[in-house]
Design a protein around this motif. Structure first.
Motif, PDB file in Angstrom:
ATOM      1  N   TYR A  41       1.040  -1.048  -0.455  1.00  0.00           N
ATOM      2  CA  TYR A  41       0.334  -0.286   0.396  1.00  0.00           C
ATOM      3  C   TYR A  41       0.863   1.516   0.492  1.00  0.00           C
ATOM      4  CZ  TYR A  41       0.646   0.672   5.110  1.00  0.00           C
ATOM      5  OH  TYR A  41       1.001   0.440   6.000  1.00  0.00           O
ATOM      6  N   ASN A  42       0.589   2.046   0.249  1.00  0.00           N
ATOM      7  CA  ASN A  42       1.356   3.490  -0.096  1.00  0.00           C
ATOM      8  C   ASN A  42       2.201   3.733  -1.263  1.00  0.00           C
ATOM      9  OD1 ASN A  42      -0.493   3.326   2.277  1.00  0.00           O
ATOM     10  ND2 ASN A  42       0.828   5.054   3.254  1.00  0.00           N
ATOM     11  N   ILE A  43       1.510   3.305  -2.092  1.00  0.00           N
ATOM     12  CA  ILE A  43       2.319   3.320  -2.877  1.00  0.00           C
ATOM     13  C   ILE A  43       2.529   4.650  -3.981  1.00  0.00           C
ATOM     14  CG2 ILE A  43       1.819   1.125  -4.568  1.00  0.00           C
ATOM     15  CD1 ILE A  43      -0.238   2.195  -6.300  1.00  0.00           C
ATOM     16  N   THR A  44       3.794   5.067  -4.152  1.00  0.00           N
ATOM     17  CA  THR A  44       3.577   6.246  -5.890  1.00  0.00           C
ATOM     18  C   THR A  44       3.031   5.758  -6.809  1.00  0.00           C
ATOM     19  OG1 THR A  44       6.274   5.115  -7.073  1.00  0.00           O
ATOM     20  CG2 THR A  44       6.420   6.722  -4.698  1.00  0.00           C
ATOM     21  N   ALA A  45       3.264   7.230  -7.216  1.00  0.00           N
ATOM     22  CA  ALA A  45       2.590   7.006  -9.060  1.00  0.00           C
ATOM     23  C   ALA A  45       3.704   6.855  -9.813  1.00  0.00           C
ATOM     24  CB  ALA A  45       2.352   8.738  -9.747  1.00  0.00           C
ATOM     25  N   GLU A  53       7.622   0.599 -17.112  1.00  0.00           N
ATOM     26  CA  GLU A  53       6.534   1.739 -15.703  1.00  0.00           C
ATOM     27  C   GLU A  53       7.276   1.074 -14.098  1.00  0.00           C
ATOM     28  OE1 GLU A  53       2.807   2.949 -16.553  1.00  0.00           O
ATOM     29  OE2 GLU A  53       2.809   0.840 -16.136  1.00  0.00           O
ATOM     30  N   VAL A  54       7.842   1.752 -14.154  1.00  0.00           N
ATOM     31  CA  VAL A  54       8.134   1.669 -11.905  1.00  0.00           C
ATOM     32  C   VAL A  54       7.634   2.268 -11.249  1.00  0.00           C
ATOM     33  CG1 VAL A  54      10.544   1.213 -10.546  1.00  0.00           C
ATOM     34  CG2 VAL A  54      10.080   1.306 -13.257  1.00  0.00           C
ATOM     35  N   LEU A  55       7.202   1.702 -10.681  1.00  0.00           N
ATOM     36  CA  LEU A  55       7.276   1.951  -9.430  1.00  0.00           C
ATOM     37  C   LEU A  55       7.330   1.849  -7.634  1.00  0.00           C
ATOM     38  CD1 LEU A  55       4.516   0.184  -7.419  1.00  0.00           C
ATOM     39  CD2 LEU A  55       3.031   1.261  -8.641  1.00  0.00           C
ATOM     40  N   LEU A  56       7.094   2.746  -6.529  1.00  0.00           N
ATOM     41  CA  LEU A  56       6.977   2.398  -5.529  1.00  0.00           C
ATOM     42  C   LEU A  56       6.344   1.671  -4.219  1.00  0.00           C
ATOM     43  CD1 LEU A  56       9.930   4.131  -6.287  1.00  0.00           C
ATOM     44  CD2 LEU A  56      10.234   3.911  -4.394  1.00  0.00           C
ATOM     45  N   GLY A  57       6.093   0.639  -3.723  1.00  0.00           N
ATOM     46  CA  GLY A  57       5.327   0.351  -2.722  1.00  0.00           C
ATOM     47  C   GLY A  57       6.056   0.072  -1.058  1.00  0.00           C
ATOM     48  N   PHE A  71      10.536  -1.614  -5.279  1.00  0.00           N
ATOM     49  CA  PHE A  71      10.579  -0.926  -6.391  1.00  0.00           C
ATOM     50  C   PHE A  71      10.042  -2.386  -7.299  1.00  0.00           C
ATOM     51  CE2 PHE A  71      14.302   1.832  -5.477  1.00  0.00           C
ATOM     52  CZ  PHE A  71      14.162   2.511  -5.854  1.00  0.00           C
ATOM     53  N   PHE A  72       9.083  -2.447  -7.892  1.00  0.00           N
ATOM     54  CA  PHE A  72       7.771  -3.222  -8.788  1.00  0.00           C
ATOM     55  C   PHE A  72       7.482  -2.462 -10.186  1.00  0.00           C
ATOM     56  CE2 PHE A  72       6.004  -3.267  -4.305  1.00  0.00           C
ATOM     57  CZ  PHE A  72       5.992  -4.583  -4.488  1.00  0.00           C
ATOM     58  N   THR A  73       7.382  -3.833 -11.229  1.00  0.00           N
ATOM     59  CA  THR A  73       7.337  -3.633 -12.101  1.00  0.00           C
ATOM     60  C   THR A  73       6.052  -3.739 -12.838  1.00  0.00           C
ATOM     61  OG1 THR A  73       8.966  -5.147 -12.719  1.00  0.00           O
ATOM     62  CG2 THR A  73       9.804  -2.686 -13.163  1.00  0.00           C
ATOM     63  N   CYS A  74       5.380  -3.963 -13.987  1.00  0.00           N
ATOM     64  CA  CYS A  74       4.070  -4.380 -14.101  1.00  0.00           C
ATOM     65  C   CYS A  74       4.689  -5.618 -15.486  1.00  0.00           C
ATOM     66  CB  CYS A  74       3.013  -3.214 -14.460  1.00  0.00           C
ATOM     67  SG  CYS A  74       1.877  -3.889 -14.671  1.00  0.00           S
ATOM     68  N   ASP A  75       3.726  -6.170 -15.456  1.00  0.00           N
ATOM     69  CA  ASP A  75       3.669  -7.643 -16.439  1.00  0.00           C
ATOM     70  C   ASP A  75       2.650  -8.178 -16.327  1.00  0.00           C
ATOM     71  OD1 ASP A  75       4.303  -9.117 -18.691  1.00  0.00           O
ATOM     72  OD2 ASP A  75       5.161 -10.628 -17.052  1.00  0.00           O
ATOM     73  N   ASN A  76       1.324  -7.847 -17.425  1.00  0.00           N
ATOM     74  CA  ASN A  76      -0.367  -8.482 -17.849  1.00  0.00           C
ATOM     75  C   ASN A  76      -0.476  -8.261 -16.331  1.00  0.00           C
ATOM     76  OD1 ASN A  76       0.460  -9.876 -19.449  1.00  0.00           O
ATOM     77  ND2 ASN A  76       0.969 -11.099 -18.604  1.00  0.00           N
TER      78      ASN A  76
END
Length: 314
Positions: A41-45, A53-57, A71-76
């Protein structure tokens, strides 16, 4: 033109205005994997880095306040920890870009010397670098100060938003100052920032969560306003305002999102049920924007809303 705040409005008054002006929204819950049974939760944009595309959570157990920032990246449409990327023992991440450098901040909890399970204070830590994999620590905030945010201004200087509490700031006010270089960023800089004032009644509080440079050189601030109810439950709302960094003239606050915008779901504790964390905002350029939020200290959502900063650029 920027308007001066005529009077300080309470959460309730701001909510009345918010609910009186319905808007079209689109809500999406974010799905995470690779972190076990922990909440994210409390993620960045999200932001673009090296073609992805990267976000932090904030990642933590439901019954704990000891978290890590991934650091997270998105797949599917599933967000997973970025491969071979350092994690940080922090809460509530934030990011910005200053002179091409990635700046990452987060809150480090301080525990009692004789009881490592007891949190007694916290410090905002900042890291910088041109590559995610080689960020270096470069500054720390004062003890117990959260919601410190940085932004590169139109003339290249750096605006600093702070959140003093206690004798100077009560339950939490927003401060602002300007420095010429990141090399000047130290604890005294945060302490000396002037409070903006006339934003929160004494029983309520708020802070800056992200700053946006607007086309007219003003700064649009995404933040939160919060209060307690009579039962001691917390209520947090996403809000915005704009500020002229030269004069510190600012607009009144306006709420742009509330917990009621999102589906019912789990919460960390009953007193946090009506809480959303303003993580970050992406402006589409077509009068719409996507707000990333933490919900009830347990889930992460994105919500598409009317761009709240457009009126400040006219």
């Amino acid at each position: 033109m920027t308007r001066k705040a005529a009077q300080v409005e309470t959460c309730k008054q701001l909510l009345d205005t918010f609910y009186a002006n319905p808007r079209i929204t689109k809500v999406e819950k974010l799905t995470f994997s690779g972190v076990g049974n922990r909440d994210v939760y409390n993620i960045t944009a999200p932001f673009q880095y090296d073609g992805e595309e990267v976000l932090l959570g904030r990642v933590e157990e439901r019954d704990s306040e000891f978290s890590q920032v991934f650091f997270f990246t998105c797949d599917n449409q599933v967000w997973s920890p970025r491969m071979h990327t350092h994690t940080y023992n922090l809460q509530d991440p934030c990011t910005t870009i200053i002179k091409g450098e990635l700046i990452v901040g987060g809150v480090e909890v301080i525990t009692a010397a004789d009881n490592p399970g007891k949190i007694v204070s916290w410090v905002t830590q900042f890291y910088r670098g041109f590559h995610i994999d080689s960020l270096c620590h470069f500054s720390s905030g004062p003890g117990t100060m959260k919601d410190i945010r940085l932004i590169e201004l139109m003339d290249g200087r750096i605006g600093i938003f702070t959140r003093p509490q206690g004798v100077k700031g009560g339950r939490g006010q927003i401060g602002f100052t300007i420095i010429d270089s990141l090399d000047e960023l130290d604890e005294q800089t945060f302490i000396d920032a002037e409070m903006l004032g006339n934003q929160f009644v004494p029983e309520e509080w708020g802070g800056a969560n992200e700053a946006h440079l607007l086309s007219n050189g003003h700064v649009g601030v995404l933040g939160h306003i919060a209060c307690f109810d009579l039962s001691g439950n917390k209520h947090y709302y996403s809000m915005v305002f704009s500020i002229d960094p030269e004069t510190c003239e600012k607009t009144p606050l306006k709420i742009i999102a509330a917990r009621s915008d999102f589906p019912r779901g789990p919460g960390k504790r009953p007193d946090l049920e009506d809480v959303i964390f303003s993580g970050g905002l992406i402006r589409s350029g077509h009068g719409r924007a996507v707000l990333s939020v933490g919900v009830s200290d347990a889930e992460a959502y994105q919500i598409e809303i009317p761009d709240p900063f457009v009126e400040y650029e006219s």
